[in-house]
Design an enzyme around this catalytic site. Structure first.
Site, PDB file in Angstrom:
ATOM      1  CG  ASN A   1      -9.423  -1.158   1.711  1.00 20.78           C
ATOM      2  OD1 ASN A   1      -9.042  -2.317   1.878  1.00 20.78           O
ATOM      3  ND2 ASN A   1      -9.268  -0.216   2.636  1.00 20.78           N
ATOM      4  CD  GLU A   2     -10.296  -2.245   6.182  1.00 16.81           C
ATOM      5  OE1 GLU A   2     -10.195  -1.134   6.726  1.00 16.81           O
ATOM      6  OE2 GLU A   2      -9.642  -3.230   6.554  1.00 16.81           O
TER       7      GLU A   2
ATOM      8  CD  GLN B   1       0.165  -2.400   4.016  1.00 17.68           C
ATOM      9  OE1 GLN B   1       1.026  -1.776   3.406  1.00 17.68           O
ATOM     10  NE2 GLN B   1      -1.033  -1.876   4.295  1.00 17.68           N
TER      11      GLN B   1
ATOM     12  CD  GLU C   1      -6.175  -4.570   4.498  1.00 17.56           C
ATOM     13  OE1 GLU C   1      -6.052  -4.232   5.688  1.00 17.56           O
ATOM     14  OE2 GLU C   1      -6.604  -3.821   3.594  1.00 17.56           O
TER      15      GLU C   1
ATOM     16  CE1 TYR D   1      -3.627  -6.011   9.313  1.00 17.99           C
ATOM     17  CE2 TYR D   1      -5.864  -5.164   9.194  1.00 17.99           C
ATOM     18  CZ  TYR D   1      -4.620  -5.353   8.622  1.00 17.99           C
ATOM     19  OH  TYR D   1      -4.374  -4.888   7.353  1.00 17.99           O
TER      20      TYR D   1
ATOM     21  CD  GLU E   1      -2.850   1.142   2.456  1.00 17.64           C
ATOM     22  OE1 GLU E   1      -2.932   0.102   3.132  1.00 17.64           O
ATOM     23  OE2 GLU E   1      -3.608   2.120   2.607  1.00 17.64           O
TER      24      GLU E   1
HETATM   25  O1  AHR Z   1      -3.075  -2.554   6.401  1.00 19.45           O
HETATM   26  C1  AHR Z   1      -3.301  -1.341   7.044  1.00 19.45           C
HETATM   27  C2  AHR Z   1      -4.735  -0.845   6.886  1.00 19.45           C
HETATM   28  O2  AHR Z   1      -5.594  -1.680   7.594  1.00 19.45           O
HETATM   29  C3  AHR Z   1      -5.291  -0.835   5.493  1.00 19.45           C
HETATM   30  O3  AHR Z   1      -4.980   0.316   4.787  1.00 19.45           O
HETATM   31  C4  AHR Z   1      -6.764  -0.915   5.728  1.00 19.45           C
HETATM   32  O4  AHR Z   1      -7.454  -1.531   4.667  1.00 19.45           O
HETATM   33  C5  AHR Z   1      -6.894  -1.642   7.041  1.00 19.45           C
HETATM   34  O5  AHR Z   1      -7.757  -0.994   7.913  1.00 19.45           O
END
Ligand code: AHR
Length: 508
Positions: free
Chosen positions: A172-173, A350, A292, A244, A27
Site C-alpha cells: 500500500n502506498e 472507507q 482509495e 481524496y 482498514e
Molecule cells: O484511507 C485512509 C488512509 O489513506 C489509508 O490508510 C492510506 O492508504 C491512505 O493514505
C-alpha cells in the site's frame, strides 16, 4: 434556467462497468473494524460479533468488493497475529495510526464477514516490514485447499474451505514517507515483481495490483508508475490510484472542481501504462484499480488523525459528510463510471466510521451519510454498458480561472438492454438545468422514475438524531419530446433518471 444537451447513441459505448467498480475498503483504523463492522456485545451483534444493523446497511449499499486490512495499517501488520485462538492473539502498538491493535478481528473473521455481506474480498499483503515470503505464506493460508502446513493450520482454525481470494494488492502506498517501510520506485518494483512471481507460482488464478503513487501530488508521480510498471508489467493486471478531494476554507467552486482531476489522473496513468506496453511492443493493457477514493479534508492533517496514549479503536478520521460533499463524491463516481474502459476496480475509502459511507455509535445507532446514496444508486443502476455521451452545458470558473462543466453525467444501458439510467450532478448552485436528451438508435419506452438528492443547506448532514436529513426523494418526471426527452436537474443536486428503452427498429 440553465440549459444542457446530451446526445446518446448505443452504437457508441465506453464499455461495460465491472461490478468491482462498486467496492469499498475496511482498514484496521479507528472505529472501522472495532465499533464499526465488529462489536461483540452490541445489541445487534450476531454470534460472531458482527453488527447486524451495519450489515443491513452494507447490503442495502450494494458494495461488491472490499479491500482489507489496509491502507497504511497493512505495512506493519503480521497476519499471523490475527488468526487462531483469540485469547492467544497478541496486542500490539500499531505504528500507522498510533493505536493499540488487539487482533480480536483478523483474516478469518474478515472472510466470514464478507460471506455474510455477500462481497468479494480483496486482500493486501505487507510489503513494508515484510516481503515475498510472508505474502506467499498468507496466500497459502487463504487459498490452498489442504495438505500443506498453512492450509492445514487454517483447517485447525476452523476453516476447512479455501477462502479463494482472487484479487491481491502488492502493498500500500509504498512511495509515501508516512508509509511504514516506504521504498524507492526501483526497490518497490523489484520487491513487488518477486512477490508477484511467488504468489502466481503458488496460485496462478490470482489477479495482482501494483502500487501506484499514493496521490497525484507526489513529487515522484508518474515516474514512480513508469519504474514500477517497467519492473512488474508481466506479472500484474492492475496499477493502483488513490485520490481524496479537499475543500479549503469556504472555496466551494474549487471544491466542486476537485472531482475533475480524477479524469486527468486516469488519462495520465493510462498514458504511462501504455507507454510501458509500447516499449515492449505488448498488446497487454494494465487496468486501473482506483482502490482509495473519497472526500477527505476535515480530519486529514497530522494533528487530528491520531490520539495520544495508544488507544484501542479511537474515533479518528470521522468525517460527517454534507450535501456539498455528496456533489463532489457523485461527480467523481460518475467520472469513474465514464472511464470503465480502463478503471476496473474502485474502492470508496472507507466503509464505516473512518471517512465512511456509514456511521455508527459504539454500543448504539447507525446511519447513512449523504455520500451513501450516490454510491447506492450507482451500485444498483450503473451495471451495464456506459454510453459515450456528448454533453454540452454551461460552465463555472474555479481556481486560476479554468472552466468546468456545471453538469456531470453518465448514461448506463442495463445489461438486459431494457432500461437506461441517466445519472446527473448539477454543480450550478443557483439554477436548475433544463436538459434535452437527444436519442439516436434508441427507441423510447416509458419514463420509469427519478430520484433527486438536494438540500436548501449545502452544509446539511445526517446524524444519529437526524439520520434522514439528507436523502434522495422521488423527483419530477421527464417529458417525452420528438427524438428524446426533456428533464430538469435541480440546482446543486444529485439525480438519477430511469427510462425503459430498447434499440430502435431502424438502428444500424
Ligand atoms: O484511507 C485512509 C488512509 O489513506 C489509508 O490508510 C492510506 O492508504 C491512505 O493514505
Amino acid at each position: 434556467m440553465a440549459k444542457a444537451t446530451i446526445i446518446l447513441d448505443p452504437a457508441f459505448v465506453v464499455g461495460k462497468t465491472d461490478p468491482r467498480l462498486f467496492g469499498s475498503f475496511v482498514e484496521h483504523l479507528g472505529r472501522c473494524v472495532y465499533g464499526g463492522i465488529f462489536e461483540p456485545g452490541h445489541p445487534t451483534a450476531d454470534s460472531e460479533g458482527f453488527r447486524q444493523d451495519v450489515l443491513e446497511l452494507v447490503r442495502e449499499l450494494g458494495v461488491t468488493i472490499i479491500r482489507y486490512p489496509g491502507g497504511n495499517f497493512v505495512s506493519g501488520y503480521n497476519w499471523e497475529d490475527g488468526v487462531g485462538p483469540v485469547d492467544k492473539r497478541p496486542r500490539r502498538r500499531e505504528l500507522a495510526w498510533f493505536s493499540t491493535e488487539t487482533n480480536a478481528f483478523g483474516t478469518n473473521e474478515f472472510m466470514n464477514w464478507c460471506v455474510k455481506a455477500g462481497m468479494e474480498p480483496m486482500m493486501a499483503v505487507n510489503l513494508g516490514t515484510r516481503g515475498a515470503d510472508e505474502a506467499r505464506a498468507l496466500l497459502e493460508y487463504c487459498n490452498v485447499g489442504s495438505g500443506t502446513a498453512l492450509s492445514d493450520l487454517r483447517h485447525e482454525h476452523g476453516h476447512p474451505d479455501s477462502h479463494g481470494v482472487k484479487l491481491w494488492c502488492l502493498g500500500n502506498e509504498m512511495d509515501a514517507p508516512w508509509q511504514i517501510g516506504a521504498k524507492t520506485a526501483r526497490e518497490y518494483g523489484t520487491l513487488a515483481r518477486e512477490t508477484a512471481k511467488l504468489m502466481r507460482w503458488l496460485d496462478p488464478g490470482i489477479e495482482l495490483v501494483a502500487c501506484g503513487s499514493s496521490s497525484r501530488s507526489m513529487a515522484t508521480f508518474a515516474e514512480w508508475e513508469r519504474v514500477v510498471l517497467e519492473e512488474t508489467f508481466d506479472v500484474v493486471e492492475y496499477i493502483s490510484l488513490h485520490g481524496y478531494f479537499s475543500k479549503h476554507g469556504n472555496r466551494s467552486r474549487d471544491f466542486m472542481a476537485e472531482a475533475d482531476w480524477v479524469g486527468r489522473y486516469i488519462d495520465e496513468i493510462v498514458a504511462v501504462a501504455d507507454a510501458v506496453a509500447a516499449r515492449r511492443r505488448s498488446p497487454k493493457r494494465v487496468m486501473l484499480s482506483f482502490d482509495e477514493w473519497n472526500v477527505w479534508y476535515r480530519t486529514r492533517d497530522r494533528a487530528t488523525r491520531t490520539k495520544p496514549g495508544w488507544p484501542e479503536a479511537p474515533a479518528i478520521l470521522e468525517e460527517l459528510y454534507t450535501m456539498e460533499d455528496a456533489l463532489v463524491f457523485g461527480a467523481a463516481l460518475l467520472t469513474l463510471i465514464n472511464r470503465c474502459d480502463r478503471v476496473k476496480v474502485a474502492c470508496v475509502a472507507q466503509l464505516v466510521n473512518v471517512i465512511g459511507l456509514i456511521m455508527t455509535e459504539t454500543g448504539g445507532r447507525c446511519w447513512r451519510q449523504p455520500i451513501f446514496y450516490p454510491f447506492q444508486h450507482a451500485a444498483q443502476w450503473a451495471r451495464g454498458m456506459v454510453l459515450d455521451m456528448r454533453l454540452t452545458c454551461g460552465t463555472f470558473a474555479a481556481g486560476d480561472g479554468e472552466h468546468f462543466p456545471d453538469l456531470v453525467s453518465a448514461a448506463v444501458l442495463a445489461e438486459d438492454g431494457r432500461s437506461l439510467a441517466l445519472f446527473c450532478v448539477n454543480r450550478n448552485f443557483d439554477q436548475a438545468i433544463d436538459t434535452e436528451i437527444n436519442l439516436r438508435g434508441l427507441e423510447l419506452g416509458n419514463f420509469l422514475e427519478s430520484h433527486v438528492m438536494r438540500s436548501d443547506d449545502l452544509n446539511a448532514t445526517n446524524t444519529a438524531e437526524e439520520p434522514q436529513r439528507v436523502r434522495p426523494e422521488k423527483g419530477a418526471a421527464a417529458t417525452a419530446r420528438e427524438g428524446g426527452w426533456r428533464l430538469s436537474v435541480p440546482a446543486a443536486s444529485w439525480c438519477v433518471f430511469r427510462f425503459e428503452c430498447r434499440p430502435a427498429k431502424n438502428a444500424g
